[in-house]
Write a protein that holds these residues in place. Structure first.
Motif: not given
Length: 156
Positions: A66-69, A124-131
């Motif tokens: 998971v990551w924040l951008q 702006e920011a986003s959160r990604t749940n890849f796994v």
């Protein structure tokens, strides 16, 4: 004081700090969120811009990535400010036993940006749940762990 007006160089600059943390947990994975942090470039020119973005993320489980951008967004152009995208924080783990992880991280954005006239630039920011998935995710800003900030200086 001696000299002429032609010898004076007026520098335009601005600074803003995110007044309160922004949660990204309730938004869908990969969704960009307006943080509320914004500056206005006052007129046409070339600007040096920098942002310091503090992220916080928590995960639980035995497998996750998971990551924040973060990125800068030109409101008038309706477009990403070129080369302003960055990963603020990432957790990736694959193991047999479940684990809980959480931490704060910080990333910087440093760019030059040329505009044809006044422009509003926001973070702006986003959160990604890849796994797997985050249990908490957000952009932090406080006096204890550090502010998320946005700054500019006109250079041409």
């Amino acid at each position: 004081m001696t000299g002429t007006a032609a010898g004076l160089r007026l520098v335009e600059h601005g600074y803003a700090a995110l007044p309160a943390p922004v949660s990204l947990q309730a938004t869908a994975s990969g969704t960009w969120v307006d943080s509320g942090l914004q500056v206005t470039l006052p007129r046409a020119g070339v600007y040096q811009m920098d942002a310091n973005v503090r992220g916080n993320i928590e995960v639980s489980g035995s497998s996750f990535n998971v990551w924040l951008q973060a990125r800068l967004w030109d409101v008038a152009a309706g477009a990403v400010v070129p080369d302003s995208e960055c990963i603020v924080q990432q957790f990736s783990l694959q193991q047999a036993a479940p684990a809980d992880f959480g931490e704060n991280g910080k990333a910087s954005i440093l760019i030059e940006y040329s505009v044809p006239g006044p422009r509003s630039i926001r973070l702006e920011a986003s959160r990604t749940n890849f796994v797997g998935a985050t249990t908490q995710a957000g952009i932090g800003s406080d006096t204890v762990a550090g502010r998320t900030t946005l700054r500019y200086r006109r250079v041409e």
